[in-house]
Enzyme design. Structure first.
Site, mmCIF file in Angstrom:
data_model
loop_
_atom_site.group_PDB
_atom_site.id
_atom_site.type_symbol
_atom_site.label_atom_id
_atom_site.label_comp_id
_atom_site.label_asym_id
_atom_site.label_seq_id
_atom_site.Cartn_x
_atom_site.Cartn_y
_atom_site.Cartn_z
ATOM 1 N N HIS A 59 -46.824 4.503 9.326
ATOM 2 C CA HIS A 59 -47.522 4.644 10.619
ATOM 3 C C HIS A 59 -48.868 3.910 10.596
ATOM 4 C CE1 HIS A 59 -45.386 8.669 11.855
ATOM 5 N NE2 HIS A 59 -44.700 7.600 12.259
ATOM 6 N N GLU A 69 -48.446 0.779 19.663
ATOM 7 C CA GLU A 69 -48.208 -0.033 18.461
ATOM 8 C C GLU A 69 -47.883 -1.482 18.829
ATOM 9 O OE1 GLU A 69 -46.377 2.973 15.154
ATOM 10 O OE2 GLU A 69 -45.127 2.536 16.876
ATOM 11 N N ARG A 94 -37.501 15.842 9.639
ATOM 12 C CA ARG A 94 -37.861 15.754 8.220
ATOM 13 C C ARG A 94 -38.655 16.986 7.790
ATOM 14 N NH1 ARG A 94 -40.305 10.172 9.267
ATOM 15 N NH2 ARG A 94 -38.484 8.820 9.425
ATOM 16 N N ASN A 131 -40.566 -3.283 18.364
ATOM 17 C CA ASN A 131 -40.923 -2.138 17.534
ATOM 18 C C ASN A 131 -39.672 -1.265 17.373
ATOM 19 O OD1 ASN A 131 -42.003 0.147 16.387
ATOM 20 N ND2 ASN A 131 -43.548 0.495 17.972
ATOM 21 N N ARG A 191 -42.464 -5.063 14.048
ATOM 22 C CA ARG A 191 -42.986 -4.063 13.118
ATOM 23 C C ARG A 191 -41.936 -3.840 12.039
ATOM 24 N NH1 ARG A 191 -41.935 1.755 14.181
ATOM 25 N NH2 ARG A 191 -42.694 2.825 12.359
#
Ligand code: ADP
Length: 403
Positions: A183, A388, A244, A7, A94
């Protein structure tokens, strides 16, 4: 089967080696064998690994890129647990942006690598780390160990047209402009875990899932399907994040570029890398540091935390309207999982819609699953730590089985 999940974040590589059993196409709960993180890739960082049930290892490292980090991890696994990679069934990765090319978990071959490369113009900052990891894994493991790509955009492919951008249709079609959403693995994990914990099938629930880490996004999940999400064409849109800006007036990019006499691309870089919590506080992108600074009465840090919480609350309100009410609000990601203070601040004064946090339960749920809403709350609130790598491993196993 033994599945290795990679990931890649922008400057981190997480991995997990797990054993998954399969009987007649039904997969059992994974048994984790080892996991770890390489952080601060490109600078002086640290690698932390754990062989389960409890042997830890950590050391300072400087990795030039994600490919080098993958080589290190494969070497470490080889020496410590796989011995000659015996029995490694497959590796899963991922990949942030699947564009309109990839939806389902996909067995990686040269064409798939070229396909992911061809999406780089949509996500210049996001697919490259995964591509480096894929190339390094293929180089080392060869064709004997199949690899699967799992896409973060896939879960949001169900967004209705109404959730898209009101732009000229010819431009939208020509340039494949969509609210792709990101996500996806995290939002899906929270949806599926909520269903498992509460014994309610996803098809019977309306959820608002919040992935609050360095990158942050919210999603409205209706009967197991994503119907809106805060990130859009790129991960820049939506919530205030570590570095961000999230939502801004789009004309600001051109305005700042003109005033600062720089290219628009440079402003986009500023919006991605020096805005959000970092930009507002002028101190840090790390929520823990900002909460500490707020305690020292640092006004800019306090404003950054306020903006963060306010924006999440605003999206919860919007998604309650989108869904016509929700059964639960779910917190995941480093901030969502670990900060009772931020969770309480986001949900403050939301009893108008039936969302009430229980202070004791909220304080107790740090890094663990738990319900944090009051018994009287009409909308439940939950903390669900997101893994994840578990989704990547299961999708990888399922992809191999289906072939
Ligand atoms: P990424 O999106 O890179 O995977 P994480 O999910 O690990 O990031 O989240 C990182 C964020 O979580 C950082 O802002 C960090 O400060 C925050 N965080 C971690 N632990 C805590 C905590 N105990 N209290 C507040 N924030 C926390």
């Amino acid at each position: 089967m033994k599945i290795l999940a990679f990931n890649c974040g922008s400057s981190t590589l997480k991995f997990q080696l797990a054993e998954i059993t399969e009987e007649n196409g039904v997969f059992g709960k994974e048994r984790r064998l080892a996991l770890g993180t390489v952080d601060r890739i490109g600078r002086q960082g640290t690698v932390r690994c754990l062989i389960l049930p409890g042997k830890e290892f950590s050391q300072p490292v400087t990795m030039a890129g994600h490919g080098e980090a993958v080589r290190w991890v494969l070497g470490w696994l080889d020496e410590n647990i796989l011995s000659g990679r015996n029995g490694l069934t497959a590796a899963g990765h991922r990949v942030v942006h699947g564009g309109d090319l990839f939806v389902n978990p996909t067995l990686i071959n040269d064409d798939v690598v070229r396909g992911i490369e061809s999406l780089s113009h949509l996500a210049p900052l996001h697919n490259e780390p995964a591509l480096s990891a894929i190339r390094a894994t293929r180089e080392i493991l060869g064709s004997a160990v199949p690899q699967v790509a799992v896409f973060d955009t896939a879960f949001h492919r169900t967004l209705p047209g109404a959730a898209g951008y009101a732009l000229p249709a010819d431009l939208v079609d020509k340039h494949k402009i969509r609210r792709y959403g990101f996500h996806g693995l995290a939002h899906r994990y929270m949806t599926e875990r909520y269903a498992a914990i509460t014994g309610t099938p996803p098809e019977q629930t309306k959820l608002i899932t919040l992935q609050l880490g360095n990158g942050c996004s919210a999603a409205a999940i209706e009967y197991g399907r994503s119907v809106d999400t805060s990130m859009g064409f790129t991960p820049l849109e939506g919530l205030v994040m570590g570095t961000r800006s999230g939502d801004i007036d789009p004309t600001l990019a051109g305005y700042i570029a003109k005033r600062e006499k720089v290219e628009v691309q440079e402003v986009e870089r500023w919006l991605n890398a020096r805005s959000g919590l970092l930009g507002v506080s002028g101190l840090s992108s790390d929520m823990r540091e900002l909460l500490e600074a707020e305690d020292r009465e640092d006004k800019r840090a306090a404003l950054a935390v306020d903006m963060f919480c306010y924006r999440v609350r605003k999206f919860i309100g919007a998604y309650l309207a989108v869904l016509g009410g929700a059964d639960a609000v779910i917190f995941g990601g480093g901030i969502g999982e670990n900060s009772p203070r931020v969770r309480a601040r986001i949900c403050q004064a939301m009893d108008w819609c039936g969302l009430e946090i229980d202070p004791g339960r909220n304080a107790a749920a740090i890094g663990i699953e738990g319900r944090i809403s009051a018994g009287s709350s009409r909308i439940e609130a939950w903390v669900i730590p997101v893994y994840e790598e578990t989704v990547i491993a299961h999708d990888t196993a399922a992809c191999l089985y289906s072939r």
